[in-house]
Design an enzyme around this catalytic site. Structure first.
Site, mmCIF file in Angstrom:
data_model
loop_
_atom_site.group_PDB
_atom_site.id
_atom_site.type_symbol
_atom_site.label_atom_id
_atom_site.label_comp_id
_atom_site.label_asym_id
_atom_site.label_seq_id
_atom_site.Cartn_x
_atom_site.Cartn_y
_atom_site.Cartn_z
ATOM 1 N N HIS A 178 0.846 -1.194 0.000
ATOM 2 C CA HIS A 178 0.000 0.000 0.000
ATOM 3 C C HIS A 178 0.883 1.247 0.000
ATOM 4 C CE1 HIS A 178 -3.579 2.326 0.470
ATOM 5 N NE2 HIS A 178 -3.329 2.717 1.709
ATOM 6 N N ASN A 196 -3.451 8.763 4.491
ATOM 7 C CA ASN A 196 -3.968 7.662 3.682
ATOM 8 C C ASN A 196 -4.909 8.207 2.611
ATOM 9 O OD1 ASN A 196 -4.395 5.054 2.820
ATOM 10 N ND2 ASN A 196 -5.437 4.359 4.671
#
Length: 550
Positions: A497, A517
């Site tokens: 990620h 994020n």
């Protein structure tokens, strides 16, 4: 539900009394101490507990994870006293670390508090005769609930010689969806019925107990928060679960195609709900909460983690550590580039493995601000649509350095408002007709696995694109505190990620990276996570890069 015949109940009571056991009228012991482990295989949870129950005194106490979370149930003493639930847990905030805090929830006329047993009531089971459990000779009891298409089978094993509880399990099968919708087990040990020191039930007497804050647990009933054992032993959590699920669906505007999908999503929600509640009792350095992913399977969530990895040299420049530290100036103890204006608002990548584009735009936006003193918003969709020729795969994953190479060759990256809105899917490339917002001259690889080098890069160069191991349910449901996951990998092949490191600092003695994020402001702490700056946990410092803007 099938009931054990009345004659058998009498016989059991007689046998119990002959063995010196003290049973209440319900068929449960009136006083006992037992430890055990609750296993939730679908939620990947193994939760130890220790319990003390005294029906005569009107108290029960259940400690979880070696006392990290303590719960107490006090039965009401009069018509006006409906009892109370207590929960004592360590709380960490911006000001305190692991401060023991007592929460209280009083009973009411509609829902009075009673003693909470940790073994099931044998009167609600049918005796199926002798059996064995892992080599122990037992008497096996079973109870079956059938509600529509759902069949719940409860099985209870008692040691044939000592009459002590051994094992309790529940399997729920839904014929509509053709799978188990629920499963949990409890293994018991250290059972005794010796007198209990009454002081064990009065550890809250000297504490100032306060109501539980509702905002952090909007999808969990207060009863489950204060008395999680009731969900497994008392079997009355289904209505509350359905209510919480409906509330969850309304909040996120979720609609399902049919009853089959509804039940499947409810099953996933149930296990994620239990996972979050169990982990929050474990005394971790961070807290979790259910979010928009609470009805999503692990397979579906894997789509969000779209960072690929390539072995070998990626074409970046070496980290100029000597140049950046030549002044011998001490680095700031903490830094937050959001405050200075270098970080644009949190975005949502949606159901698209485009995390790598958000790390890329974020690091370029930050570098542009550091050099030019103004903020710009760049297009992730530009990279999703147009950088395939450099090895990226749109919504099916990519890497930041490949995006850098595309931007360097094609004259920059487009402004967000010029290219058009982010679509969370692959679309037609129109890079050439969009206005470019920033050009880059190159990109730098921060020294791999060096937390000190990453700290220098953030302090001197601004936000940095980093890759992490986010393949853990604990990360999916992170809410606050300093996130540390012992099962995280830190090697290049573990990193799935892409995110943006926008600062660092220390909270209550715990060093952290401030990470942005791309899962919307409904995730984490308004879209951010504090990741432990210790042992390169989750690989934050393994593959960090920043850019040189024109």
């Amino acid at each position: 539900m099938r009931k054990v015949p009345g004659l058998l109940t009498i016989v059991l009571s007689v046998i119990a009394s002959l063995d010196g056991k003290s049973f209440s009228e319900s068929g449960l012991p009136s006083r006992y101490h037992v430890s055990g482990v609750i296993q939730l295989p679908y939620a990947e949870i193994s939760e130890p507990f220790e319990s003390w129950i005294d029906v005569t005194l009107g108290f029960s106490r259940i400690d979880y994870y070696g006392g990290a979370a303590k719960t107490l149930q006090r039965k009401g003493k009069s018509d006006q006293d409906f009892g109370a639930n207590y929960k004592i847990v360590p709380i960490s905030t911006e000001e305190v670390l692991n401060q023991l805090t007592c929460f209280q929830s009083n009973g009411s006329a509609e829902g009075s508090v009673d003693v909470q047993h940790t073994v099931p009531d044998i009167n609600s089971f049918e005796d199926l005769g002798p059996s064995e459990w892992r080599g122990i000779k037992c008497q096996m009891y079973q109870s079956i609930d059938q509600v529509g298409d759902k069949r719940s089978t409860y099985t209870y094993y008692i040691n044939a010689e000592t009459k002590h509880p051994v094992h309790y399990e529940m399997f729920g099968y839904d014929t509509l969806i053709g799978s188990h919708f629920d499963k949990y087990t409890i293994d018991y040990y250290n059972y005794d019925e010796e007198p209990i020191d009454e002081s064990l039930f009065h550890f809250t007497d000297e504490l100032k107990c306060i109501p539980f804050p509702d905002s952090d647990n909007e999808h969990t009933s207060p009863r489950v928060l204060f008395n999680p054992m009731s969900e497994y032993i008392n079997r009355h959590g289904e209505d509350e679960l359905e209510s919480s699920f409906e509330q969850f669906k309304r909040k996120h505007s979720y609609r399902y195609n049919d009853e089959h999908e509804h039940r499947h999503r409810l099953k996933v929600f149930r296990h994620n709900n239990r996972y979050v509640n169990a982990k929050n009792r474990a005394g971790l350095s961070y807290k979790m909460k259910l979010n928009k992913f609470a009805d999503r399977t692990d397979e579906e969530l894997r789509v969000l983690r779209g960072r690929q990895h390539t072995k070998g040299y990626n074409g970046g420049l070496p980290f100029p550590v000597e140049e950046l530290t030549s002044s011998n100036e001490a680095l700031p103890e903490s830094i937050d580039w959001r405050i200075m204006g270098a970080v644009t608002p949190v975005k949502d990548q949606g159901i698209c493995g485009s995390c790598w584009t958000f790390g890329t735009t974020g690091v370029i936006e930050g570098a542009y601000f550091v050099k030019h003193g103004s903020s710009i918003r760049l297009s992730e969709q530009d990279l999703v649509d147009c950088s395939w020729g450099f090895g990226n795969n749109g919504c099916d994953g990519g890497e930041d350095f490949r995006a850098y190479q595309f931007i360097m060759k094609h004259g920059g990256i487009a402004y967000e408002d010029s290219y058009g809105p982010y679509l969370q899917e692959d679309s037609f490339c129109h890079h050439d007709i969009a206005t470019k917002g920033a050009k880059i001259l190159g990109y730098v690889n921060v020294t791999a696995e060096s937390e000190e080098a990453l700290k220098i890069a953030i302090a001197k160069k601004g936000p940095v694109s980093v890759a992490i191991d986010a393949a853990h349910k604990s990360f999916v449901f992170y809410a606050s505190g300093v996130y540390y996951e012992p099962d995280c990998g830190s090697k290049l092949e573990n990193l799935d990620h892409a995110v943006l490191a926008v600062g660092y600092g220390t909270l209550n003695g715990q060093d952290y990276w401030l990470v942005k994020n791309s899962w919307s402001t409904y995730w984490g702490n308004d879209g951010y996570v504090l990741m432990a700056r210790k042992n390169n946990n989750c690989g934050v410092a393994t593959a960090a890069t920043y850019v040189i803007v024109a």
